[in-house]
Design an enzyme around this catalytic site. Structure first.
Site, mmCIF file in Angstrom:
data_model
loop_
_atom_site.group_PDB
_atom_site.id
_atom_site.type_symbol
_atom_site.label_atom_id
_atom_site.label_comp_id
_atom_site.label_asym_id
_atom_site.label_seq_id
_atom_site.Cartn_x
_atom_site.Cartn_y
_atom_site.Cartn_z
ATOM 1 N N ASP A 8 -3.451 -1.574 -2.535
ATOM 2 C CA ASP A 8 -4.704 -2.312 -2.731
ATOM 3 C C ASP A 8 -5.286 -2.788 -1.402
ATOM 4 O O ASP A 8 -4.542 -3.074 -0.459
ATOM 5 C CB ASP A 8 -4.443 -3.510 -3.667
ATOM 6 C CG ASP A 8 -5.731 -4.089 -4.209
ATOM 7 O OD1 ASP A 8 -6.730 -3.345 -4.315
ATOM 8 O OD2 ASP A 8 -5.753 -5.294 -4.531
ATOM 9 N N HIS A 25 -11.060 4.018 1.601
ATOM 10 C CA HIS A 25 -10.213 4.951 0.840
ATOM 11 C C HIS A 25 -9.761 6.115 1.733
ATOM 12 O O HIS A 25 -8.623 6.571 1.631
ATOM 13 C CB HIS A 25 -10.972 5.488 -0.382
ATOM 14 C CG HIS A 25 -11.333 4.416 -1.372
ATOM 15 N ND1 HIS A 25 -10.417 3.483 -1.821
ATOM 16 C CD2 HIS A 25 -12.498 4.124 -2.016
ATOM 17 C CE1 HIS A 25 -11.010 2.671 -2.682
ATOM 18 N NE2 HIS A 25 -12.275 3.029 -2.813
ATOM 19 N N LEU A 119 12.970 13.893 -2.064
ATOM 20 C CA LEU A 119 12.190 12.761 -2.582
ATOM 21 C C LEU A 119 11.397 13.139 -3.834
ATOM 22 O O LEU A 119 10.731 14.171 -3.861
ATOM 23 C CB LEU A 119 11.211 12.283 -1.497
ATOM 24 C CG LEU A 119 10.246 11.167 -1.894
ATOM 25 C CD1 LEU A 119 10.965 9.827 -1.985
ATOM 26 C CD2 LEU A 119 9.082 11.061 -0.906
HETATM 27 C C1 IPE Z 1 -5.019 -1.820 -8.624
HETATM 28 O O1 IPE Z 1 -6.016 -2.268 -7.789
HETATM 29 C C2 IPE Z 1 -5.156 -0.333 -8.863
HETATM 30 C C3 IPE Z 1 -4.791 0.516 -7.743
HETATM 31 C C4 IPE Z 1 -4.319 0.141 -6.603
HETATM 32 C C5 IPE Z 1 -4.970 1.927 -7.991
HETATM 33 P P1 IPE Z 1 -7.387 -2.872 -8.339
HETATM 34 O O2 IPE Z 1 -8.139 -3.302 -7.139
HETATM 35 O O3 IPE Z 1 -8.042 -1.919 -9.258
HETATM 36 O O4 IPE Z 1 -6.887 -4.124 -9.175
HETATM 37 P P2 IPE Z 1 -7.637 -5.467 -9.548
HETATM 38 O O5 IPE Z 1 -8.928 -5.071 -10.198
HETATM 39 O O6 IPE Z 1 -7.854 -6.236 -8.290
HETATM 40 O O7 IPE Z 1 -6.698 -6.190 -10.467
HETATM 41 C C1 IPE Z 2 -7.258 0.086 -3.788
HETATM 42 O O1 IPE Z 2 -8.206 -0.511 -2.977
HETATM 43 C C2 IPE Z 2 -7.607 1.497 -4.140
HETATM 44 C C3 IPE Z 2 -7.972 1.698 -5.534
HETATM 45 C C4 IPE Z 2 -8.010 0.789 -6.457
HETATM 46 C C5 IPE Z 2 -8.333 3.027 -5.920
HETATM 47 P P1 IPE Z 2 -9.486 -1.227 -3.581
HETATM 48 O O2 IPE Z 2 -10.588 -0.233 -3.645
HETATM 49 O O3 IPE Z 2 -9.174 -1.926 -4.848
HETATM 50 O O4 IPE Z 2 -9.791 -2.274 -2.453
HETATM 51 P P2 IPE Z 2 -10.211 -3.789 -2.633
HETATM 52 O O5 IPE Z 2 -9.158 -4.450 -3.480
HETATM 53 O O6 IPE Z 2 -11.552 -3.800 -3.295
HETATM 54 O O7 IPE Z 2 -10.229 -4.319 -1.239
HETATM 55 MG MG MG Z 3 -8.483 -3.791 -5.293
#
Ligand code: IPE
Ligand code: IPE
Ligand code: MG
Length: 230
Positions: A8, A25, A119
């Site tokens: 995240d 990303h 792995l």
């Molecule tokens: C969790 O992150 C999902 C992934 C890392 C793929 P999100 O950014 O979607 O989660 P929330 O919305 O903060 O809970």
């Molecule tokens: C995690 O990073 C990746 C996915 C959920 C696909 P985010 O896109 O949720 O990044 P933040 O949490 O908004 O910074």
């Molecule tokens: Mg996120």
């Protein structure tokens, strides 16, 4: 050892630099390559990465498309390297809503690495813990329609996306939030949890190593009392 990571913080990493979330990303995808390479060398037998949740469909369509592009690119670019490194790749999550081209790439990378014995890399795409449990129960009911037998833990596990793999020993979430966001709800029953503030594009192998060291120092009890050294 099974390590699972909720990757995240990509969006915040990009926004804090005045960039579009998509750039976060792209940078995050580079960390995936490093972490997978490192995992093979430090005794991680199973690595599960949360790439796209069942709730992430609520994001803008350009962001969703980019995430799928990056997944496809990663697989196309890396599958031969993964095979050389003896990494077996599998996907968790539902496939019925994903673009066909993504599913095709997923199938071919699973087939290409099927015989690898190093792995075990699981990538969770269109994955939700609740959805996984529901799919497992529904599959069980379809298979046992004539019998009306009850489902038990071992059977649910067999029908789950992890099948015969062990539960995660350690779940790491980057990005500072302390929640599971629908990740591995069944399998996380006794996982150790590590929440780190570092945003995923800044996460390093050193941080993975220090999370593993803290894990080694944990006294895991699984409901019993602490073991006394003889
Ligand atoms: C969790 O992150 C999902 C992934 C890392 C793929 P999100 O950014 O979607 O989660 P929330 O919305 O903060 O809970
Ligand atoms: C995690 O990073 C990746 C996915 C959920 C696909 P985010 O896109 O949720 O990044 P933040 O949490 O908004 O910074
Ligand atoms: Mg996120």
């Amino acid at each position: 050892m099974h390590v699972a990571i909720i990757m995240d913080g990509n969006g915040r990493w990009a926004e804090s630099r005045g960039l579009h979330r998509i750039c976060g990303h792209k940078e995050g995808a580079k960390r995936v390559e490093e972490i997978v390479r490192y995992a093979s060398t430090v005794g991680i037998t199973n690595l599960t990465l949360y790439a796209f949740s069942t709730e992430n469909w609520q994001r803008p369509s350009l962001e969703i498309q980019t995430l799928f592009q990056l997944i496809k690119l990663y697989l196309r670019k890396k599958v031969h390297v993964l095979k050389l490194e003896n990494v077996k790749i599998s996907f968790m999550g539902r496939r019925d809503q994903l673009p066909k081209s993504v599913v095709t790439e997923m199938h071919s990378s699973e087939a290409a690495t099927q015989k690898c014995t190093g792995l075990q890399l699981n990538i969770a795409v269109d994955y939700g813990g609740r959805d996984e449990i529901l799919r497992a129960v529904n599959k069980f009911m379809c298979a046992n329609i004539a019998t009306s037998s009850k489902i038990d833990e071992a059977t649910l596990r067999k029908y789950s996306d992890l099948k015969d793999q062990p539960d995660p020993d350690l779940i790491i979430r980057t990005g500072g939030d302390q929640r599971l966001s629908n990740f591995m709800l069944w399998h996380a029953a006794y996982s150790e949890l590590s929440f780190v503030d570092t945003l995923w594009p800044d996460f390093s192998v050193q941080e993975l190593s220090s999370a593993m060291k803290s894990f080694d120092a944990q006294n895991r009890r699984f409901g019993t009392i602490p073991q006394v050294a003889e």
